[in-house]
Scaffold this motif. Sequence first.
Motif, PDB file in Angstrom:
ATOM      1  N   GLY A  58      -2.037  -9.087  -0.216  1.00  0.00           N
ATOM      2  CA  GLY A  58      -1.170  -8.223  -0.994  1.00  0.00           C
ATOM      3  C   GLY A  58      -0.855  -6.663  -0.685  1.00  0.00           C
ATOM      4  O   GLY A  58      -0.158  -6.079  -1.341  1.00  0.00           O
ATOM      5  N   TRP A  59      -1.293  -6.375   0.462  1.00  0.00           N
ATOM      6  CA  TRP A  59      -0.941  -5.129   0.941  1.00  0.00           C
ATOM      7  C   TRP A  59       0.717  -5.038   1.492  1.00  0.00           C
ATOM      8  O   TRP A  59       1.281  -6.349   2.079  1.00  0.00           O
ATOM      9  CB  TRP A  59      -1.684  -4.476   2.103  1.00  0.00           C
ATOM     10  CG  TRP A  59      -3.281  -4.209   1.659  1.00  0.00           C
ATOM     11  CD1 TRP A  59      -4.174  -5.082   1.538  1.00  0.00           C
ATOM     12  CD2 TRP A  59      -3.458  -2.952   1.705  1.00  0.00           C
ATOM     13  NE1 TRP A  59      -5.109  -4.141   0.898  1.00  0.00           N
ATOM     14  CE2 TRP A  59      -4.962  -3.067   1.323  1.00  0.00           C
ATOM     15  CE3 TRP A  59      -3.111  -1.584   2.076  1.00  0.00           C
ATOM     16  CZ2 TRP A  59      -5.565  -1.733   1.126  1.00  0.00           C
ATOM     17  CZ3 TRP A  59      -3.969  -0.416   2.075  1.00  0.00           C
ATOM     18  CH2 TRP A  59      -5.137  -0.589   1.306  1.00  0.00           C
ATOM     19  N   LYS A  60       1.265  -3.991   1.566  1.00  0.00           N
ATOM     20  CA  LYS A  60       2.782  -3.712   2.223  1.00  0.00           C
ATOM     21  C   LYS A  60       2.952  -2.556   2.780  1.00  0.00           C
ATOM     22  O   LYS A  60       1.897  -1.563   2.705  1.00  0.00           O
ATOM     23  CB  LYS A  60       3.482  -3.984   1.075  1.00  0.00           C
ATOM     24  CG  LYS A  60       3.474  -2.753  -0.188  1.00  0.00           C
ATOM     25  CD  LYS A  60       4.400  -3.125  -1.398  1.00  0.00           C
ATOM     26  CE  LYS A  60       4.341  -2.155  -2.326  1.00  0.00           C
ATOM     27  NZ  LYS A  60       3.342  -2.272  -3.018  1.00  0.00           N
TER      28      LYS A  60
ATOM     29  N   LYS B 187      -4.865   2.261  -3.851  1.00  0.00           N
ATOM     30  CA  LYS B 187      -4.486   1.741  -5.143  1.00  0.00           C
ATOM     31  C   LYS B 187      -3.266   0.969  -5.141  1.00  0.00           C
ATOM     32  O   LYS B 187      -3.069  -0.187  -5.999  1.00  0.00           O
ATOM     33  CB  LYS B 187      -4.397   2.878  -6.398  1.00  0.00           C
ATOM     34  CG  LYS B 187      -5.650   3.348  -6.480  1.00  0.00           C
ATOM     35  CD  LYS B 187      -5.436   4.455  -7.731  1.00  0.00           C
ATOM     36  CE  LYS B 187      -6.791   5.084  -7.865  1.00  0.00           C
ATOM     37  NZ  LYS B 187      -6.701   6.156  -9.045  1.00  0.00           N
ATOM     38  N   ARG B 188      -2.392   1.417  -4.389  1.00  0.00           N
ATOM     39  CA  ARG B 188      -0.972   0.630  -4.545  1.00  0.00           C
ATOM     40  C   ARG B 188      -0.933  -0.380  -3.350  1.00  0.00           C
ATOM     41  O   ARG B 188      -0.057  -1.208  -3.033  1.00  0.00           O
ATOM     42  CB  ARG B 188       0.243   1.474  -4.044  1.00  0.00           C
ATOM     43  CG  ARG B 188       0.353   2.385  -5.412  1.00  0.00           C
ATOM     44  CD  ARG B 188       1.707   3.038  -5.416  1.00  0.00           C
ATOM     45  NE  ARG B 188       2.127   3.622  -4.196  1.00  0.00           N
ATOM     46  CZ  ARG B 188       2.110   4.972  -4.058  1.00  0.00           C
ATOM     47  NH1 ARG B 188       1.660   5.832  -5.020  1.00  0.00           N
ATOM     48  NH2 ARG B 188       2.324   5.621  -2.823  1.00  0.00           N
TER      49      ARG B 188
END
Length: 96
Positions: free
Chosen positions: A44-46, A54-55
């Motif tokens: 889910g990393w971008k 956190k994001r």
Amino acid sequence: MDTPYIPQPTDTSLIVLPDGLMDIAEQLGKQIHETWAQQRIAEGWKYGEERNDKRKEHPCLIPYEELPENEKEYDRNTAFETIRFLLSKGYRIIYK
């Protein structure tokens, strides 16, 4: 954990890579980055201009060729040490 962790990798400092392995080591460095990036994206990393856990944003989620030189060097060193480790354990790499 009461005792601090002290890494103790196998000493490969006496292993000299033949010139013919330098190119494959660079390719392996790229493979290491691509595998890392694929795993991060699957989690889910971008891309983000700064790392933010956190994001789930990371500035190195870009093609290997676009990485800053210090990041490429990190991947290259991992590749070189992997090859040196294999050679230190008696494995042979045959290339054409």
